[in-house]
Design an enzyme around this catalytic site. Sequence first.
Site, PDB file in Angstrom:
ATOM      1  N   ARG A 106       0.855  -1.200   0.000  1.00 45.13           N
ATOM      2  CA  ARG A 106       0.000   0.000   0.000  1.00 45.13           C
ATOM      3  C   ARG A 106       0.882   1.237   0.000  1.00 45.13           C
ATOM      4  O   ARG A 106       1.667   1.434   0.933  1.00 45.13           O
ATOM      5  CB  ARG A 106      -0.892  -0.010   1.237  1.00 45.13           C
ATOM      6  N   HIS A 151       1.750  -2.056   5.641  1.00 45.67           N
ATOM      7  CA  HIS A 151       1.562  -2.410   4.229  1.00 45.67           C
ATOM      8  C   HIS A 151       2.541  -1.668   3.328  1.00 45.67           C
ATOM      9  O   HIS A 151       2.944  -2.188   2.282  1.00 45.67           O
ATOM     10  CB  HIS A 151       0.136  -2.059   3.801  1.00 45.67           C
ATOM     11  N   ASP A 158      -3.588  -8.318   3.354  1.00 42.96           N
ATOM     12  CA  ASP A 158      -4.895  -8.633   3.907  1.00 42.96           C
ATOM     13  C   ASP A 158      -5.439  -9.809   3.113  1.00 42.96           C
ATOM     14  O   ASP A 158      -5.547  -9.736   1.876  1.00 42.96           O
ATOM     15  CB  ASP A 158      -5.833  -7.429   3.806  1.00 42.96           C
ATOM     16  N   GLU A 240      -7.013  -7.723  13.745  1.00 41.10           N
ATOM     17  CA  GLU A 240      -7.604  -7.894  12.418  1.00 41.10           C
ATOM     18  C   GLU A 240      -7.348  -9.314  11.927  1.00 41.10           C
ATOM     19  O   GLU A 240      -6.208  -9.667  11.621  1.00 41.10           O
ATOM     20  CB  GLU A 240      -7.007  -6.878  11.426  1.00 41.10           C
ATOM     21  N   HIS A 243      -5.170  -9.621   8.598  1.00 40.67           N
ATOM     22  CA  HIS A 243      -3.916  -8.867   8.449  1.00 40.67           C
ATOM     23  C   HIS A 243      -2.709  -9.712   8.867  1.00 40.67           C
ATOM     24  O   HIS A 243      -2.609 -10.136  10.022  1.00 40.67           O
ATOM     25  CB  HIS A 243      -4.022  -7.611   9.322  1.00 40.67           C
TER      26      HIS A 243
END
Length: 269
Positions: A106, A151, A158, A240, A243
């Site tokens: 990301r 990320h 994810d 999460e 994740h």
Amino acid sequence: MTRLTTVARALITTLAALLASTAPGTTAQAGTDPKAPKGFVALRSVDPTIIQEMRYVTPHNFVGERIDGYHQPICILTRPAAEALHRAQRKLLRQGYTLKVYDCYRPQRAVDHFVRWAEDLDDEATKGEFYPNVDKTRLFADGYIAAKSGHSRGSTLDVTLVRLPAKPTRPYRPGEPLVPCFAPQGERFPDNSVDMGTGFDCFDTLSHTLDPRIQDQQRANRLLLKGTLEDLGFVNLAEEWWHYTFKPEAHPDTYFDFPVARKSLAGAH
């Protein structure tokens, strides 16, 4: 002499215009984007069988629009992370499952987009699905949004599980009624993944991987994903269930900002 001077001036003017049009800084903006360093790969080049449903290229995410820096729906990772994910996929295929990734590398500009959205307290267009029980003023304090993301270092993703044979997930229709991300699987937005108890990017404590309220098949699904990935070097973020970060990270202290695009990988292999 005057005519010669006029011609010379015309040539100089033309040459100057040509040089200006090709000078650095005046080219198209896309040409100035940074490239991925050596060692980043497209996941599909390592394992084409892993499903890729890249949510941030679409408006179906908690921001409600395509996220900055996502130019193409591809998963980019550091090679060690991609190869470890390939080994996990081989194990899961034998058990009748496939991995599906929602997000991989990301860029920092995407994280900045998240931050701008979180600071705009008037924008709650996606609250009904992604954070029904969380006040938007709490997104930073509760850890759902941060100024930096693992990320951006390239080894975090994810991910979820899909039972084979995989059925397609229907496209999201902007404006369709929102259903809480923790609603029963048959009620929330359809996803071809197994039931993990919540949808992806559900800002709720029910998303904590080992939340005791998640039981039976939902818990078994989370533990299958967790056990498979952890055996191959991935570490789960406890808050999460989707994740995971491959350790040791190739770039533990660097947050990259090259776009999610195939051309970002030019020369990176």
